[in-house]
Each structure stands twice: as C-alpha cells, then as structure tokens.
Design a protein around this motif. Structure first.
Motif, PDB file in Angstrom:
ATOM      1  N   THR A  23      65.035 -15.011 129.557  1.00 45.46           N
ATOM      2  CA  THR A  23      65.240 -13.675 129.476  1.00 45.46           C
ATOM      3  C   THR A  23      66.729 -13.057 129.492  1.00 45.46           C
ATOM      4  N   ALA A  24      66.932 -11.928 128.868  1.00 47.65           N
ATOM      5  CA  ALA A  24      68.252 -11.385 128.617  1.00 47.65           C
ATOM      6  C   ALA A  24      68.492 -10.195 129.556  1.00 47.65           C
ATOM      7  N   ALA A  25      69.395 -10.146 130.408  1.00 52.50           N
ATOM      8  CA  ALA A  25      69.554  -8.930 131.154  1.00 52.50           C
ATOM      9  C   ALA A  25      70.301  -7.944 130.264  1.00 52.50           C
ATOM     10  N   VAL A  26      69.947  -6.679 130.209  1.00 52.97           N
ATOM     11  CA  VAL A  26      70.465  -5.593 129.762  1.00 52.97           C
ATOM     12  C   VAL A  26      71.543  -4.749 130.367  1.00 52.97           C
ATOM     13  N   PHE A  27      72.884  -4.802 130.057  1.00 55.91           N
ATOM     14  CA  PHE A  27      73.759  -4.151 130.650  1.00 55.91           C
ATOM     15  C   PHE A  27      74.437  -3.114 129.565  1.00 55.91           C
ATOM     16  N   PRO A  28      74.953  -1.664 130.078  1.00 52.10           N
ATOM     17  CA  PRO A  28      75.422  -0.848 129.331  1.00 52.10           C
ATOM     18  C   PRO A  28      76.873  -1.425 128.752  1.00 52.10           C
ATOM     19  N   LYS A  29      77.118  -0.878 127.397  1.00 52.03           N
ATOM     20  CA  LYS A  29      78.199  -1.206 126.830  1.00 52.03           C
ATOM     21  C   LYS A  29      79.709  -0.322 127.418  1.00 52.03           C
ATOM     22  N   PRO A  30      80.656  -0.984 127.431  1.00 52.18           N
ATOM     23  CA  PRO A  30      81.557   0.031 127.901  1.00 52.18           C
ATOM     24  C   PRO A  30      82.058   1.273 127.602  1.00 52.18           C
ATOM     25  N   ALA A  31      81.362   1.684 126.173  1.00 47.53           N
ATOM     26  CA  ALA A  31      81.346   3.034 125.920  1.00 47.53           C
ATOM     27  C   ALA A  31      80.501   4.006 126.419  1.00 47.53           C
ATOM     28  N   GLN A  32      79.440   3.463 127.318  1.00 43.66           N
ATOM     29  CA  GLN A  32      78.404   4.251 127.886  1.00 43.66           C
ATOM     30  C   GLN A  32      79.012   4.300 129.392  1.00 43.66           C
ATOM     31  N   ILE A  33      79.985   3.739 129.984  1.00 41.06           N
ATOM     32  CA  ILE A  33      80.469   3.728 131.438  1.00 41.06           C
ATOM     33  C   ILE A  33      81.715   4.894 131.362  1.00 41.06           C
ATOM     34  N   LYS A  59      91.522   1.865 125.953  1.00 43.18           N
ATOM     35  CA  LYS A  59      91.601   1.040 124.844  1.00 43.18           C
ATOM     36  C   LYS A  59      90.660   0.038 124.891  1.00 43.18           C
ATOM     37  N   ARG A  60      90.073  -0.406 125.927  1.00 39.82           N
ATOM     38  CA  ARG A  60      89.019  -1.406 125.886  1.00 39.82           C
ATOM     39  C   ARG A  60      87.540  -1.030 125.628  1.00 39.82           C
ATOM     40  N   GLY A  61      87.579   0.453 125.414  1.00 39.13           N
ATOM     41  CA  GLY A  61      86.253   1.168 125.082  1.00 39.13           C
ATOM     42  C   GLY A  61      85.717   1.847 126.185  1.00 39.13           C
ATOM     43  N   PHE A  62      86.032   1.826 127.351  1.00 41.68           N
ATOM     44  CA  PHE A  62      85.758   2.594 128.312  1.00 41.68           C
ATOM     45  C   PHE A  62      85.920   3.957 128.540  1.00 41.68           C
TER      46      PHE A  62
END
Length: 222
Positions: A92-102, A125-128
């Motif tokens: 199973t693969a856990a689903v985490f939000p991407k930095p752009a969604q945080i 710069k890292r997408g957050f």
C-alpha cells in the motif's frame, strides 16, 4: 421266531450279532447350506477387491480427489509467487500532499533577526506556499530550545506535517486541539541552524509515498 425279527418278515430276515443299526443326524443338508454361504461370501469379497483395484488404477475415488485438490493448491501458490501476480499485491502507498498544497506559517522564536523571513524564502523555493511570517506567539517566544516545532490541526498529523518535517531535521511535530484550516506552523527554535539540504529533503518526500508491505488477510483454502 426271534423277538428281534420285524413283524411281517416271515422270519426271513433276522438281526444277528451284538451290533444294532443307529439313526444318524441329517448333517448333509447343514453342510450344503454352509458351503453355499461360504461360496457367496468369498465371491462377494473377490468382487469388492476387484472394484477397489479398478478405482486405484483408473484414478477414481477419494485419493484422486485429494491429489487434485493438492495440485490446485500448488498451482495457486505458484501463481501468487509469480512477479506478475504479486508485483502490487500486499503493498500500500500512503498518499501525502505535495509541497505546493501545503501552506506554512513561519515564526521565529529566537532572538536572531530575520530568521523567519530567510527560512520562509527557502521553503518557497522548494515549492511550499507561505502564509504568515514573523515573530512567534508569546507562548512560544524564546521557549523553544530544540530545532523547531511543527504545529497544525489533528488532520495534519499524517498528511502535511510529515512532509514539512522532511525540510527540518529533528523537528517536534504537534497538533493543536480545535484548530481549523489546513495551514501548519513552523516555529523556529534556538537549536535551528538551517533547513535540511534540498536533495536530502526531496528523497525523504519520495520515501514517504513509497509502497509498503501490508499483512495478508487471505484465507488458506488448501
């Protein structure tokens, strides 16, 4: 005429000597019946044995069924062990939000000037997404001795907080009861020096979403 001479014989036949005829029981009929029963029983046993041999050599009966079931189990096990069948099964693969969604609020709980702004710029710069930037609230100001505190709603504990934690080494993750929204706080502590190197943080984010094995719940049918 002797007394032993049967009447009507006219004296022509006489029984002489000291031995007399004896009446023998009728054993011939009993022996015949026993012989017939024994023969029928023997024929029945021979016939039954013949049927059993036929079942063995033709593959019929319970033995063949058991062998067939065992063969099916072997085929099923082989199919389960094959890469095509088990490549994605049991993981199973856990689903985490991407930095752009945080969205991250960056607060400085130290006496070092400009630390919150510099950290917020690097996270951007890292997408957050960046929210509020400034000094930490009074309950945290100059009271965070560790690297940092990551604070968010209860729903963030297994979603956005682990992703943000990849950027800050040894940060303490906490949730705040009754907090609404999805934004999380990065409260910089006295032990903070810099963010985790970007390459290392990127690998950590990838590892979060990597498939992990799960316990099998299939029932054994063999």
């Amino acid at each position: 005429m002797s007394m032993l001479t049967p009447p009507g014989m006219g004296g022509q036949y006489r029984i002489t000597g000291d031995k007399y005829p004896r009446m023998r029981p009728r054993r011939r009929r009993a022996r015949l019946v026993l012989s017939v029963v024994a023969s029928v029983t023997a024929l029945g046993l021979v016939g039954w044995g013949t049927l059993q041999l036929i079942d063995v050599f033709t593959g019929d009966g319970g033995t063949a069924s058991a062998a067939g079931a065992a063969g099916d189990c072997v085929k099923q096990a082989a199919a389960s062990a094959s890469p095509a069948a088990g490549a994605s099964a049991g993981t199973t693969a856990a689903v985490f939000p991407k930095p752009a969604q945080i969205t991250v609020n960056v607060y400085n709980a130290t006496t070092r000037t400009g630390l919150a702004k510099d950290t917020a710029d690097e996270l951007k710069k890292r997408g957050f997404k960046i929210g509020d930037v400034g000094n930490a609230p009074a309950k945290f100001d100059q009271k965070v001795k560790g690297t940092a505190i990551l604070l968010g709603p209860a729903t963030a504990l297994k979603t956005s907080l682990p992703v943000l934690a990849t950027q800050v080494t040894a940060a303490d993750q906490r949730t705040e009861a009754g907090r609404k929204g999805t934004a999380v706080d990065l409260i910089i502590g006295n032990a903070f020096k810099t963010l985790t190197p970007q390459a290392t943080a990127a690998k950590a984010i990838t590892a979060l979403s990597a498939p992990r094995p799960t316990a099998s719940t299939s029932k054994k049918t063999c």
